[in-house]
Design an enzyme around this catalytic site. Structure first.
Site, PDB file in Angstrom:
ATOM      1  N   SER A   1      23.696  -6.854 -22.112  1.00 25.00           N
ATOM      2  CA  SER A   1      23.886  -5.206 -22.125  1.00 25.00           C
ATOM      3  C   SER A   1      23.704  -5.054 -23.611  1.00 25.00           C
ATOM      4  O   SER A   1      23.684  -5.885 -24.485  1.00 25.00           O
ATOM      5  CB  SER A   1      25.130  -4.906 -21.671  1.00 25.00           C
ATOM      6  OG  SER A   1      25.288  -3.439 -22.135  1.00 25.00           O
TER       7      SER A   1
ATOM      8  N   TYR B   1      34.348  -4.233 -21.608  1.00 29.33           N
ATOM      9  CA  TYR B   1      32.753  -4.806 -21.346  1.00 29.33           C
ATOM     10  C   TYR B   1      31.877  -5.146 -22.720  1.00 29.33           C
ATOM     11  O   TYR B   1      30.997  -6.156 -22.608  1.00 29.33           O
ATOM     12  CB  TYR B   1      32.224  -3.716 -20.712  1.00 29.33           C
ATOM     13  CG  TYR B   1      30.909  -3.637 -20.175  1.00 29.33           C
ATOM     14  CD1 TYR B   1      30.720  -4.029 -18.825  1.00 29.33           C
ATOM     15  CD2 TYR B   1      29.849  -3.285 -21.008  1.00 29.33           C
ATOM     16  CE1 TYR B   1      29.312  -4.205 -18.395  1.00 29.33           C
ATOM     17  CE2 TYR B   1      28.490  -3.332 -20.353  1.00 29.33           C
ATOM     18  CZ  TYR B   1      28.275  -3.857 -19.137  1.00 29.33           C
ATOM     19  OH  TYR B   1      26.979  -3.845 -18.456  1.00 29.33           O
TER      20      TYR B   1
ATOM     21  N   LYS C   1      30.560  -8.994 -23.084  1.00 28.06           N
ATOM     22  CA  LYS C   1      29.069  -8.996 -23.114  1.00 28.06           C
ATOM     23  C   LYS C   1      28.563  -9.604 -24.665  1.00 28.06           C
ATOM     24  O   LYS C   1      27.445 -10.332 -24.549  1.00 28.06           O
ATOM     25  CB  LYS C   1      28.203  -7.483 -22.908  1.00 28.06           C
ATOM     26  CG  LYS C   1      28.431  -7.003 -21.683  1.00 28.06           C
ATOM     27  CD  LYS C   1      27.611  -7.912 -20.513  1.00 28.06           C
ATOM     28  CE  LYS C   1      27.413  -7.306 -19.318  1.00 28.06           C
ATOM     29  NZ  LYS C   1      26.745  -7.954 -18.129  1.00 28.06           N
TER      30      LYS C   1
HETATM   31  P1  NAD Z   1      25.657  -3.264  -9.333  1.00 27.02           P
HETATM   32  O1  NAD Z   1      26.760  -2.712  -9.113  1.00 27.02           O
HETATM   33  O2  NAD Z   1      24.456  -2.715  -8.709  1.00 27.02           O
HETATM   34  O3  NAD Z   1      25.236  -4.894  -8.777  1.00 27.02           O
HETATM   35  C1  NAD Z   1      26.483  -5.938  -9.243  1.00 27.02           C
HETATM   36  C2  NAD Z   1      26.248  -6.902  -8.458  1.00 27.02           C
HETATM   37  O4  NAD Z   1      27.266  -7.933  -8.754  1.00 27.02           O
HETATM   38  C3  NAD Z   1      26.827  -6.404  -6.818  1.00 27.02           C
HETATM   39  O5  NAD Z   1      26.172  -7.005  -5.952  1.00 27.02           O
HETATM   40  C4  NAD Z   1      28.144  -6.996  -6.848  1.00 27.02           C
HETATM   41  O6  NAD Z   1      28.567  -7.205  -5.250  1.00 27.02           O
HETATM   42  C5  NAD Z   1      28.099  -8.109  -7.601  1.00 27.02           C
HETATM   43  N1  NAD Z   1      29.434  -8.585  -8.057  1.00 27.02           N
HETATM   44  C6  NAD Z   1      30.421  -7.988  -8.796  1.00 27.02           C
HETATM   45  N2  NAD Z   1      31.543  -8.695  -9.076  1.00 27.02           N
HETATM   46  C7  NAD Z   1      31.212  -9.869  -8.468  1.00 27.02           C
HETATM   47  C8  NAD Z   1      31.761 -11.404  -8.309  1.00 27.02           C
HETATM   48  N3  NAD Z   1      33.027 -11.493  -9.112  1.00 27.02           N
HETATM   49  N4  NAD Z   1      31.015 -12.234  -7.711  1.00 27.02           N
HETATM   50  C9  NAD Z   1      29.901 -11.957  -7.323  1.00 27.02           C
HETATM   51  N5  NAD Z   1      29.086 -10.835  -7.336  1.00 27.02           N
HETATM   52  C10 NAD Z   1      29.831 -10.047  -7.757  1.00 27.02           C
HETATM   53  O7  NAD Z   1      25.029  -3.426 -11.080  1.00 27.02           O
HETATM   54  P2  NAD Z   1      23.972  -3.664 -11.844  1.00 27.02           P
HETATM   55  O8  NAD Z   1      23.822  -2.374 -12.462  1.00 27.02           O
HETATM   56  O9  NAD Z   1      22.764  -3.998 -11.082  1.00 27.02           O
HETATM   57  O10 NAD Z   1      24.457  -4.767 -12.810  1.00 27.02           O
HETATM   58  C11 NAD Z   1      23.853  -5.891 -12.938  1.00 27.02           C
HETATM   59  C12 NAD Z   1      24.212  -6.705 -14.194  1.00 27.02           C
HETATM   60  O11 NAD Z   1      23.752  -5.747 -15.270  1.00 27.02           O
HETATM   61  C13 NAD Z   1      25.901  -6.677 -14.699  1.00 27.02           C
HETATM   62  O12 NAD Z   1      26.037  -7.761 -15.395  1.00 27.02           O
HETATM   63  C14 NAD Z   1      25.917  -5.309 -15.574  1.00 27.02           C
HETATM   64  O13 NAD Z   1      26.740  -5.363 -16.577  1.00 27.02           O
HETATM   65  C15 NAD Z   1      24.338  -5.542 -16.184  1.00 27.02           C
HETATM   66  N6  NAD Z   1      23.999  -4.299 -16.951  1.00 27.02           N
HETATM   67  C16 NAD Z   1      23.815  -3.098 -16.173  1.00 27.02           C
HETATM   68  C17 NAD Z   1      23.502  -1.748 -16.716  1.00 27.02           C
HETATM   69  C18 NAD Z   1      23.241  -0.877 -15.977  1.00 27.02           C
HETATM   70  O14 NAD Z   1      22.850   0.373 -16.582  1.00 27.02           O
HETATM   71  N7  NAD Z   1      22.975  -0.459 -14.446  1.00 27.02           N
HETATM   72  C19 NAD Z   1      23.216  -1.918 -18.071  1.00 27.02           C
HETATM   73  C20 NAD Z   1      23.424  -2.990 -18.935  1.00 27.02           C
HETATM   74  C21 NAD Z   1      23.811  -4.228 -18.092  1.00 27.02           C
END
Ligand code: NAD
Length: 275
Positions: free
Chosen positions: A140, A153, A157
């Site tokens: 992130s 978080y 990260k």
């Molecule tokens: P999201 O909530 O759409 O998807 C997250 C997925 O992870 C879901 O399908 C959920 O079921 C799964 N998950 C959660 N806990 C779990 C576990 N213990 N075991 C297995 N699966 C699990 O979120 P996203 O935005 O697609 O996030 C994906 C990644 O991107 C994450 O690591 C998040 O920290 C990172 N991220 C997201 C953003 C953003 O703005 N969306 C920014 C930076 C980083």
């Protein structure tokens, strides 16, 4: 010919958001994918879309047994694992540091850092005998600077980036590349559910566009494009790196995030799921 023709991948958190977009990209570029996620229902549309190219394996990334099994499915169903994407995540603990509980620490770090450790460990074990492979973890912009996410978080990260750089040193001589992507705020269920109610993608996109140097919100596929690049031979000389995909946000300074104000709790991504 796709850049990932014949490659076998495991994508944790592949049922939603950025992970789902990664699965779509990988299949479009020729790969077969094991979706390793807690949420089988959310993965149903992906399975319909991609037929035999995608398998679902119910996986909690905090469980070593589950993560080993997900890698095992790639090997047993498809014969090998070429790409491991450690992407599953939650927002986790929010609130002031003085009110952050040890329980919320354990839960947050378990998903965001232990999950990446386990995925990296088991992918490495399967890839080393092959003498090739790619491991990519979703960090992130909160891995690069402070102030863009909640405390734990941000800490977890940063840890993902440290693990990426460290393991790249060990696995490079084995022909295995290890990298991270660092998305800025991206329109996914994680961001549309941040305020305790589900907001429309368009409303969130309009808000995020204001923080982008490009004036356009990042979508999950923008991150997936970077992951597909790192997974491909186009990135053959790239290891130990973090590809920041944030519309230039970290080039333009930071903003203090609201996560540090208000009451403490854990955000898992579902609306109203804060305690
Ligand atoms: P999201 O909530 O759409 O998807 C997250 C997925 O992870 C879901 O399908 C959920 O079921 C799964 N998950 C959660 N806990 C779990 C576990 N213990 N075991 C297995 N699966 C699990 O979120 P996203 O935005 O697609 O996030 C994906 C990644 O991107 C994450 O690591 C998040 O920290 C990172 N991220 C997201 C953003 C953003 O703005 N969306 C920014 C930076 C980083």
């Amino acid at each position: 010919m796709g850049r990932l023709d014949g490659r076998i991948a495991v994508v944790t958190g592949g049922a939603s958001g950025i992970g789902e977009a990664i699965v779509d990209r990988f299949v479009a570029e020729g790969a077969s994918v094991v979706v390793a996620d807690l949420d089988q229902e959310a993965a149903a549309a992906l399975l319909d879309r991609h037929g035999d190219s995608v398998r679902f394996q119910r996986t909690d990334v905090t469980s070593e047994h589950d993560v080993a099994a997900a890698v095992g499915v790639a090997v047993s169903e498809f014969g090998r694992i070429d790409v491991m994407v450690n992407n599953a995540g939650i927002v986790g603990a929010v609130g002031p540091i003085a009110q952050t509980s040890v329980e919320s620490y354990d839960e947050t770090v378990s998903v965001l850092l232990k999950g990446v450790f386990l995925g990296t460990k088991h992918a490495a074990a399967a890839m080393q005998p092959q003498g090739s492979g790619v491991i990519i973890s979703t960090a992130s912009t909160a891995a690069v600077v402070g102030g863009l996410g909640p405390h734990l978080y941000t800490a977890a990260k940063h840890g993902v980036l440290g693990l990426t750089r460290s393991v790249a040193n060990e696995l490079g001589p084995h022909g295995i590349r290890v990298n991270a992507v660092a998305p800025g705020s991206t329109v996914t269920p994680m961001t549309t559910n941040l305020r305790g109610v589900t907001e429309a993608d368009e409303a969130v996109a309009a808000r995020l566009a204001e923080r982008s140097l490009l004036g356009v919100a990042a979508l999950a596929d923008d991150v997936a494009a970077g992951v597909a690049y790192l997974a491909s031979d186009d990135a053959g000389q790239v290891t130990g790196q973090c590809l920041v995909i944030d519309g230039g946000q970290t080039a333009s300074g930071t903003e203090v995030h609201r996560f540090h104000a208000g009451s403490s709790g854990v955000l898992r991504g579902a609306p109203g799921d804060e305690h």
